[in-house]
Design an enzyme around this catalytic site. Structure first.
Site, PDB file in Angstrom:
ATOM      1  N   HIS A  37     101.974  11.420 105.917  1.00 19.20           N
ATOM      2  CA  HIS A  37     100.787  11.592 106.777  1.00 19.20           C
ATOM      3  C   HIS A  37     100.572  13.077 107.100  1.00 19.20           C
ATOM      4  O   HIS A  37      99.440  13.556 107.109  1.00 19.20           O
ATOM      5  CB  HIS A  37     100.959  10.845 108.102  1.00 19.20           C
ATOM      6  CG  HIS A  37     101.051   9.364 107.967  1.00 19.20           C
ATOM      7  ND1 HIS A  37     102.235   8.687 108.149  1.00 19.20           N
ATOM      8  CD2 HIS A  37     100.115   8.421 107.673  1.00 19.20           C
ATOM      9  CE1 HIS A  37     102.025   7.391 107.982  1.00 19.20           C
ATOM     10  NE2 HIS A  37     100.752   7.203 107.687  1.00 19.20           N
ATOM     11  N   ARG A 187     106.553   1.110 105.655  1.00 18.26           N
ATOM     12  CA  ARG A 187     107.233  -0.168 105.415  1.00 18.26           C
ATOM     13  C   ARG A 187     108.619   0.000 104.791  1.00 18.26           C
ATOM     14  O   ARG A 187     109.375  -0.962 104.736  1.00 18.26           O
ATOM     15  CB  ARG A 187     106.368  -1.088 104.552  1.00 18.26           C
ATOM     16  CG  ARG A 187     105.164  -1.631 105.318  1.00 18.26           C
ATOM     17  CD  ARG A 187     104.454  -2.724 104.556  1.00 18.26           C
ATOM     18  NE  ARG A 187     103.467  -3.395 105.374  1.00 18.26           N
ATOM     19  CZ  ARG A 187     102.152  -3.195 105.285  1.00 18.26           C
ATOM     20  NH1 ARG A 187     101.683  -2.320 104.426  1.00 18.26           N
ATOM     21  NH2 ARG A 187     101.318  -3.856 106.073  1.00 18.26           N
TER      22      ARG A 187
END
Ligand code: PAF
Length: 283
Positions: A37, A187
């Site tokens: 990110h 995840r």
């Protein structure tokens, strides 16, 4: 750094910045931020004077049996990271504001949303395109950055913007990988230790394909066969799909002639991981 939960305040801020001639870059996220990110934020800075990061775990992109409730959250840590990156605004709307009672409007990129990841996650992309269009209408970004890790998502959003004449420019950012090649993803934290070790098989199998193509092999069927053999030699992985597609249209190819994306989705235990790389034919 401003933190806003209000849709009205966010739009007001964006309009004010536009009136000063500032270009706004948006990085939509679901939080639990990692280096991947942060690389999107750095990319956005190449294009924009102001950076907005949204954190919103979007319920409409999860099906009832998926992990919406357990999706990892750490707002405090996210805010610290974003402050360090010099972000101007973090937009964190409540679900009830984004989807008020009797919400019933969705936008769908019809065909592309049904392919590949859309086969196992049937309403996923409808949720993604809907929330992204909503975020664009709220934040009014000149640019929005999407990681190539979710390559199908990136292409679907580009298609939505083209089809609906949305003026926000969609900028891709390369995949950020762990040292052993596993693509970064929120995840990954679901993987048990021995599953984590075998998760590198996604990248390894695609690198195998790339090497075959470098040697001049062009037939997708033969390449796929070798990839499947390699993956099936491991204990945990279960293949969801391996597809060779045109990088722009996402149409399947049977022979490697031009820039091709390998898209891969694999279950490792109860965790579904996706990855992709671009390969080019030998000249
Ligand atoms: O890639 C994601 O994290 C999400 O799908 C996105 C683009 C933030 C939309 O909720």
């Amino acid at each position: 750094m401003k933190i806003t939960k209000s849709i009205k305040k966010q739009t007001k801020w964006s309009l004010k910045e536009h009136s000063k001639g500032k270009k706004i870059g948006l990085i939509p996220t679901m939080g639990f931020l990692h280096e991947g990110h942060l690389s999107l934020i750095r990319k956005a800075k190449e294009y924009s004077d102001r950076i907005v990061v949204s954190i919103f775990i979007n319920p409409t992109q999860f099906s009832p049996e998926e992990d919406y409730k357990e999706y990892p959250r750490d707002e405090e840590c996210d805010i610290k990271l974003l402050k360090n990156e010099g972000v101007d605004v973090v937009f964190i709307p409540e679900v009830s504001l984004m989807y008020p009672g009797e919400y019933e409007t969705y936008v769908t990129v019809e065909k592309l949303s049904k392919e590949y990841c859309g086969r196992t996650r049937q309403t996923h992309f409808r949720g993604v395109t809907t929330v992204i269009l909503k975020l664009f209408n709220i934040v009014l970004p000149d640019f929005a950055i999407f990681g190539e890790k979710d390559y199908q998502q990136y292409i679907i959003i580009k298609r939505m913007c083209r089809d609906l004449n949305i003026s926000t420019k969609i900028i891709p950012a390369p995949i950020i990988r762990e040292i052993d090649g596993l693509a970064m993803s929120s995840r990954n934290r679901y993987l048990m230790e021995d599953e984590r070790k075998e998760a590198t098989i996604l990248y390894e199998s695609m690198k195998k394909a790339e090497n075959m193509v470098k040697k001049g092999i062009k037939d997708v069927k033969s390449i796929k066969k070798e990839m499947v053999k390699l993956i099936e030699s491991k204990k945990f992985p279960r293949i969801d799909y391996i597809e060779f597609v045109d990088s722009e249209t996402l149409r399947r190819v049977s022979t490697i002639h031009g820039p091709t994306r390998i898209l891969e989705a694999i279950w490792i235990g109860r965790v579904r991981l996706i990855d992709n790389i671009e390969i080019r034919p030998k000249r």
